[in-house]
Design a protein around this motif. Structure first.
Motif, PDB file in Angstrom:
ATOM      1  N   TYR A 170      12.708 -22.113 -48.282  1.00  0.00           N
ATOM      2  CA  TYR A 170      12.353 -21.053 -49.233  1.00  0.00           C
ATOM      3  C   TYR A 170      12.055 -19.773 -48.462  1.00  0.00           C
ATOM      4  N   ALA A 171      12.259 -18.641 -49.113  1.00  0.00           N
ATOM      5  CA  ALA A 171      11.895 -17.374 -48.481  1.00  0.00           C
ATOM      6  C   ALA A 171      10.397 -17.319 -48.228  1.00  0.00           C
ATOM      7  N   THR A 172       9.621 -17.825 -49.186  1.00  0.00           N
ATOM      8  CA  THR A 172       8.166 -17.940 -49.038  1.00  0.00           C
ATOM      9  C   THR A 172       7.801 -19.411 -49.095  1.00  0.00           C
ATOM     10  N   GLU A 173       7.199 -19.897 -48.039  1.00  0.00           N
ATOM     11  CA  GLU A 173       6.880 -21.323 -47.948  1.00  0.00           C
ATOM     12  C   GLU A 173       5.933 -21.745 -49.061  1.00  0.00           C
ATOM     13  N   THR A 174       6.212 -22.869 -49.703  1.00  0.00           N
ATOM     14  CA  THR A 174       5.380 -23.362 -50.804  1.00  0.00           C
ATOM     15  C   THR A 174       4.279 -24.281 -50.276  1.00  0.00           C
ATOM     16  N   PRO A 175       3.212 -24.470 -51.034  1.00  0.00           N
ATOM     17  CA  PRO A 175       2.155 -25.399 -50.611  1.00  0.00           C
ATOM     18  C   PRO A 175       2.681 -26.811 -50.383  1.00  0.00           C
ATOM     19  N   GLN A 176       3.602 -27.254 -51.238  1.00  0.00           N
ATOM     20  CA  GLN A 176       4.159 -28.598 -51.094  1.00  0.00           C
ATOM     21  C   GLN A 176       4.928 -28.739 -49.774  1.00  0.00           C
ATOM     22  N   LEU A 177       5.656 -27.685 -49.411  1.00  0.00           N
ATOM     23  CA  LEU A 177       6.424 -27.739 -48.173  1.00  0.00           C
ATOM     24  C   LEU A 177       5.482 -27.782 -46.966  1.00  0.00           C
ATOM     25  N   ARG A 178       4.405 -26.993 -47.024  1.00  0.00           N
ATOM     26  CA  ARG A 178       3.427 -27.021 -45.931  1.00  0.00           C
ATOM     27  C   ARG A 178       2.787 -28.390 -45.810  1.00  0.00           C
ATOM     28  N   GLU A 179       2.520 -29.004 -46.950  1.00  0.00           N
ATOM     29  CA  GLU A 179       1.900 -30.329 -46.942  1.00  0.00           C
ATOM     30  C   GLU A 179       2.847 -31.366 -46.329  1.00  0.00           C
ATOM     31  N   GLN A 180       4.115 -31.298 -46.701  1.00  0.00           N
ATOM     32  CA  GLN A 180       5.101 -32.241 -46.160  1.00  0.00           C
ATOM     33  C   GLN A 180       5.282 -32.046 -44.654  1.00  0.00           C
ATOM     34  N   ALA A 181       5.306 -30.788 -44.213  1.00  0.00           N
ATOM     35  CA  ALA A 181       5.455 -30.502 -42.784  1.00  0.00           C
ATOM     36  C   ALA A 181       4.265 -31.032 -41.998  1.00  0.00           C
ATOM     37  N   ALA A 182       3.063 -30.857 -42.559  1.00  0.00           N
ATOM     38  CA  ALA A 182       1.856 -31.344 -41.887  1.00  0.00           C
ATOM     39  C   ALA A 182       1.848 -32.866 -41.814  1.00  0.00           C
ATOM     40  N   GLN A 183       2.311 -33.509 -42.878  1.00  0.00           N
ATOM     41  CA  GLN A 183       2.363 -34.968 -42.899  1.00  0.00           C
ATOM     42  C   GLN A 183       3.324 -35.492 -41.821  1.00  0.00           C
ATOM     43  N   LEU A 184       4.499 -34.854 -41.679  1.00  0.00           N
ATOM     44  CA  LEU A 184       5.449 -35.290 -40.667  1.00  0.00           C
ATOM     45  C   LEU A 184       4.881 -35.066 -39.259  1.00  0.00           C
ATOM     46  N   THR A 185       4.244 -33.925 -39.055  1.00  0.00           N
ATOM     47  CA  THR A 185       3.651 -33.632 -37.744  1.00  0.00           C
ATOM     48  C   THR A 185       2.604 -34.684 -37.382  1.00  0.00           C
ATOM     49  N   ASP A 186       1.779 -35.070 -38.362  1.00  0.00           N
ATOM     50  CA  ASP A 186       0.749 -36.075 -38.118  1.00  0.00           C
ATOM     51  C   ASP A 186       1.366 -37.424 -37.770  1.00  0.00           C
TER      52      ASP A 186
END
Length: 361
Positions: free
Chosen positions: A332-348
């Motif tokens: 997305y042009a502007t990152e969504t909360p859901q995308l940030r949550e998914q990225a954080a989950q994968l990083t963890d």
């Protein structure tokens, strides 16, 4: 069809300036391009052939996932790029890697998508080259849109839109022609008629006198050209580009050529065409024809072609470590909360799977 539509009709025979033996064709009404222009074309043809063959070898080595070779069609692609100005746009198909490279894209970047990466490999805006289009003809309406936008802005941009004979059987092709004609968009549609849409011969696709005739119904002039004659392509495509730049609207050009190799490395062309049919086109090879006409020392051209092949080998033989974070980039042009949550989950999850030294547990 006579009268008002006469100016839309293509030549009875494809335009040819240099015959298969390398001799100038008399009384064509067209001047041959100058020697410097033809030498430039020959140098690029030799590099293009080497690039095609090198890429095919890299498929067999597992460094490319697939490669649709344009061996034998190089003149169409080299000239399509060479007649464009720096500010013009090229819209290629999946088989047009040679044209992409001729526009200045690094050949390693040009092969990135075919390696199986997630992006097209180059910056379209930097090179004014759209991404490879794998679905047939879907890039053609986009090409018209870019041309129309440039015209609205008063820019002298011309768009070269490439497709194959199979693409002319798709609805997008016809929509693009109609759109371009109505808007008088500065687009040159180049059909590389290599006689087969994978295994489907041209006779099973159309009953038209030629593919160039398809422009008539939309009010677009058509022309036919020998797609293995670089000189004729330079003349016909160069004229079409300048006509479009001067406000003359779109043009349809059918280049008659042949796909010498299989559709891709995953195809067995012997199942649907005879070796004798392929052999008949060997004598019409675009490189041999232009070389016979120019009679120049090709040593420097072939050395440059080898340097390009070496660069491709080096670039594609490097293993690239995948970055999982790229899964979330450019979604997305502007990152969504859901995308940030998914990225954080994968990083963890990745952090928990690695030991203190960074190796997988």
């Amino acid at each position: 069809m006579t009268g008002v539509a006469d100016h839309l009709l293509p030549s009875d025979m494809p335009v040819t300036l240099i015959d298969a033996d390398g001799h100038p064709v008399p009384e064509t009404g067209r001047a041959l391009p100058d020697e410097a222009t033809l030498r430039r074309a020959l140098a690029s043809l030799i590099t293009a052939r080497r690039l095609n063959d090198q890429a095919y070898a890299l498929v067999r080595q597992g460094r490319l996932a697939v490669y649709p070779s344009s061996h034998g069609q190089e003149a169409c692609q080299v000239v399509a790029a060479q007649v464009l100005a720096d500010g013009d746009w090229l819209f290629p198909t999946y088989r047009d890697t040679v044209a992409v490279v001729e526009r200045g894209v690094d050949p390693v970047e040009a092969l990135t998508l075919l390696k199986g990466d997630w992006h097209c490999g180059w910056d379209p805006y930097e090179h004014r080259v759209a991404p490879h289009a794998t679905p047939l003809a879907t890039q053609l309406p986009h090409a018209v849109g870019v041309a129309h936008a440039a015209r609205l802005r008063g820019e002298p941009t011309v768009v070269m839109a490439l497709c194959g004979d199979g693409g002319t059987s798709e609805g997008d092709f016809h929509e693009a022609l109609n759109f371009a004609a109505v808007l008088r968009a500065p687009v040159v549609f180049l059909i590389q008629n290599n006689e087969y849409a994978i295994s489907v011969p041209l006779a099973r696709q159309t009953a038209a006198p030629s593919l160039a005739h398809k422009g008539v119904g939309y009010g677009i002039p058509g022309e036919r050209v020998d797609g293995n004659d670089a000189a004729a392509l330079l003349s016909v495509l160069g004229e079409a580009v300048e006509r479009a730049r001067a406000g003359g609207g779109p043009q349809l050009v059918e280049a008659h050529t042949y796909r010498m190799q299989a559709h891709t490395n995953a195809d067995d062309a012997t199942r649907y065409r005879a070796d004798a049919d392929v052999e008949a086109w060997v004598a019409r090879d675009p490189i041999a024809r232009l070389s016979a006409y120019l009679r120049v020392d090709e040593t420097a051209y072939r050395e440059q072609a080898e340097r390009v092949a070496e660069h491709v080998r080096d670039g594609l033989n490097r293993d690239v470590e995948p970055d999982p974070a790229q899964l979330f980039a450019h979604v997305y042009a502007t990152e969504t909360p859901q995308l940030r949550e998914q990225a954080a989950q994968l990083t963890d999850e990745l952090d928990r799977s690695l030991d203190d030294e960074g190796a997988l547990r």
